[in-house]
Design a protein around this motif. Sequence first.
Motif, short mmCIF file in Angstrom:
data_model
loop_
_atom_site.label_atom_id
_atom_site.label_comp_id
_atom_site.label_asym_id
_atom_site.label_seq_id
_atom_site.Cartn_x
_atom_site.Cartn_y
_atom_site.Cartn_z
N ASN A 104 0.81 -1.22 0.00
CA ASN A 104 0.00 0.00 0.00
C ASN A 104 0.84 1.26 0.00
OD1 ASN A 104 -2.35 -1.54 0.10
ND2 ASN A 104 -2.37 -1.57 2.33
N SER A 105 2.15 1.10 -0.19
CA SER A 105 3.05 2.24 -0.15
C SER A 105 3.17 2.90 -1.52
CB SER A 105 4.44 1.78 0.32
OG SER A 105 5.40 2.79 0.12
N GLU A 106 3.35 4.20 -1.50
CA GLU A 106 3.57 4.93 -2.75
C GLU A 106 4.84 4.44 -3.44
OE1 GLU A 106 3.69 9.58 -4.33
OE2 GLU A 106 3.48 9.13 -2.19
N ASP A 107 5.80 3.97 -2.64
CA ASP A 107 7.06 3.48 -3.19
C ASP A 107 7.02 2.00 -3.58
OD1 ASP A 107 8.23 5.98 -2.72
OD2 ASP A 107 8.73 5.44 -0.65
N GLY A 108 5.85 1.39 -3.49
CA GLY A 108 5.74 -0.05 -3.73
C GLY A 108 5.38 -0.43 -5.15
N GLU A 109 5.68 0.42 -6.13
CA GLU A 109 5.29 0.14 -7.52
C GLU A 109 5.83 -1.19 -8.02
OE1 GLU A 109 6.41 3.41 -9.98
OE2 GLU A 109 4.79 4.70 -9.28
N LEU A 110 7.13 -1.40 -7.85
CA LEU A 110 7.74 -2.62 -8.36
C LEU A 110 7.24 -3.84 -7.60
CD1 LEU A 110 9.64 -3.42 -10.59
CD2 LEU A 110 11.56 -3.21 -9.00
N LEU A 111 6.95 -3.68 -6.32
CA LEU A 111 6.40 -4.77 -5.53
C LEU A 111 5.02 -5.17 -6.05
CD1 LEU A 111 6.64 -6.66 -3.06
CD2 LEU A 111 5.53 -4.86 -1.71
N ARG A 112 4.19 -4.18 -6.37
CA ARG A 112 2.86 -4.50 -6.90
C ARG A 112 2.97 -5.18 -8.27
NH1 ARG A 112 1.87 0.34 -4.03
NH2 ARG A 112 2.44 1.69 -5.78
N LEU A 113 4.01 -4.84 -9.02
CA LEU A 113 4.22 -5.47 -10.32
C LEU A 113 4.64 -6.93 -10.17
CD1 LEU A 113 4.40 -4.85 -13.45
CD2 LEU A 113 6.86 -4.60 -13.06
N THR A 114 5.54 -7.19 -9.24
CA THR A 114 6.11 -8.54 -9.11
C THR A 114 5.36 -9.41 -8.10
OG1 THR A 114 7.70 -7.77 -7.43
CG2 THR A 114 8.40 -7.72 -9.74
N CYS A 115 4.51 -8.81 -7.31
CA CYS A 115 3.73 -9.56 -6.31
C CYS A 115 2.26 -9.19 -6.43
CB CYS A 115 4.24 -9.27 -4.90
SG CYS A 115 5.96 -9.77 -4.61
N GLY A 116 1.74 -9.28 -7.64
CA GLY A 116 0.38 -8.83 -7.91
C GLY A 116 -0.68 -9.55 -7.11
N VAL A 117 -0.48 -10.84 -6.84
CA VAL A 117 -1.46 -11.61 -6.07
C VAL A 117 -1.41 -11.20 -4.61
CG1 VAL A 117 -2.14 -13.91 -5.32
CG2 VAL A 117 -1.42 -13.55 -7.68
N THR A 118 -0.22 -11.21 -4.03
CA THR A 118 -0.07 -10.83 -2.63
C THR A 118 -0.56 -9.41 -2.37
OG1 THR A 118 1.78 -12.33 -2.21
CG2 THR A 118 1.62 -10.39 -0.81
N CYS A 119 -0.32 -8.52 -3.32
CA CYS A 119 -0.73 -7.12 -3.16
C CYS A 119 -2.18 -6.88 -3.54
CB CYS A 119 0.19 -6.20 -3.98
SG CYS A 119 1.85 -6.01 -3.28
N GLY A 120 -2.89 -7.92 -3.94
CA GLY A 120 -4.32 -7.81 -4.19
C GLY A 120 -4.71 -7.03 -5.42
N CYS A 121 -3.84 -7.02 -6.43
CA CYS A 121 -4.14 -6.25 -7.63
C CYS A 121 -5.32 -6.79 -8.42
CB CYS A 121 -2.90 -6.19 -8.53
SG CYS A 121 -1.60 -5.09 -7.92
N ALA A 122 -5.71 -8.03 -8.17
CA ALA A 122 -6.85 -8.62 -8.87
C ALA A 122 -8.07 -8.76 -7.98
CB ALA A 122 -6.46 -9.99 -9.44
N GLU A 123 -8.00 -8.20 -6.76
CA GLU A 123 -9.07 -8.36 -5.79
C GLU A 123 -9.84 -7.07 -5.58
OE1 GLU A 123 -10.06 -11.11 -4.38
OE2 GLU A 123 -8.50 -12.31 -5.35
N PRO A 124 -11.14 -7.06 -5.85
CA PRO A 124 -11.93 -5.85 -5.62
C PRO A 124 -11.96 -5.41 -4.16
CG PRO A 124 -13.12 -7.41 -7.00
CD PRO A 124 -11.92 -8.13 -6.46
N SER A 125 -11.72 -6.34 -3.25
CA SER A 125 -11.79 -6.02 -1.82
C SER A 125 -10.53 -5.34 -1.30
CB SER A 125 -12.04 -7.30 -1.02
OG SER A 125 -11.00 -8.25 -1.23
N THR A 126 -9.54 -5.13 -2.17
CA THR A 126 -8.28 -4.53 -1.75
C THR A 126 -8.41 -3.01 -1.65
OG1 THR A 126 -7.11 -6.29 -2.92
CG2 THR A 126 -5.82 -4.39 -2.28
N ASN A 127 -7.60 -2.41 -0.80
CA ASN A 127 -7.53 -0.95 -0.70
C ASN A 127 -7.27 -0.36 -2.09
OD1 ASN A 127 -6.80 1.75 -0.22
ND2 ASN A 127 -5.84 1.26 1.74
N PRO A 128 -8.11 0.56 -2.57
CA PRO A 128 -7.96 1.09 -3.94
C PRO A 128 -6.71 1.93 -4.18
CG PRO A 128 -10.20 1.42 -3.14
CD PRO A 128 -9.37 1.01 -1.96
N TRP A 129 -6.05 2.41 -3.13
CA TRP A 129 -4.88 3.26 -3.35
C TRP A 129 -3.80 2.51 -4.13
CZ3 TRP A 129 -5.66 8.08 -3.19
CH2 TRP A 129 -6.44 8.68 -2.20
N PHE A 130 -3.36 3.10 -5.23
CA PHE A 130 -2.26 2.63 -6.08
C PHE A 130 -2.56 1.31 -6.79
CE2 PHE A 130 -0.13 4.83 -2.40
CZ PHE A 130 0.05 6.03 -3.06
#
Length: 292
Positions: A104-130
């Motif tokens: 959920n960090s502004e600096d976590g761009e690469l983490l969201r790219l490489t850990c899309g499942v853990t970061c909830g990028c495909a989950e509607p229930s995830t925090n919408p920020w970033f």
Amino acid sequence: MFGDNSNLSLIEIAVSDLAFRDLGNASYSSRYILMPQEATDFENKRTELMAAAAALILDCSDFDLYYVEGQPTTNDYAAYWYNTAPGLGFPQTSSCHDMKEYCNSEDGELLRLTCGVTCGCAEPSTNPWFRVVERGCSKKCIDEMKVVIDEINCTDVPVESTQWQTFWEDYPAIISSFLGERNTSKIDELRVFANHMLTEGCSALGNASYEYEELTQTSFCAGHSQIWAPLSILCPSTCCQGEDSEFCPSSCQCRPEGQDNDQDLLDNMPAGNPDFNGIMNCRMAAASDLCT
């Protein structure tokens, strides 16, 4: 100098990896540096934006499956993965779960790219920020989220839900940081706005006074391509009535009171959902309790 990587910068680690590579391995590819096949591609890769990288990722997965656990992959995401942990100050052997706090960090761009499942990028229930492509969530993950959204009920999350509360608790700090806002009175106004939303819930987005984010003049429901995913994900009942959006459930096309759009409903019914078998119009959908 390069024997111990523990105190090296990310650039030094990348140079070390390249300098001490196995020269006898003709198929060697740098783990940290994207090596273009053609010289003409160098400038494109050097200036590649996160959105471009996120659009090229072909699967929505956690890359530690490939580079920590050793599962095979035909895709070369090594440079993205091996830069993730050192860039956040973690050991190279760290897993996506180990680094989850930065999702959920502004600096976590690469983490969201490489850990899309853990970061909830495909989950509607995830925090919408970033949770947007320009901030690291791969297009593949976002596309998977849209499929899930299409099949959920047209119901707003409760005001006390974690997603809603967390979004507005983070709102003043994230928006002011993104825009470089240093005016304390303006930041105080953002806090007042956030406190109102924390108590009012999704229904506040239906009020013209709270529909748009003031500093960016962007609809909360529609989302901001660089900061937050559409809040229609959390508030479909408020945001999606009469709207044809990829981030709105098909069930929101049902409008038992007022103007029905039978054809729109038929065009957007979720494929394979047995609840919609035999449904031919909005009236039938409403009678089957599919509008809530």
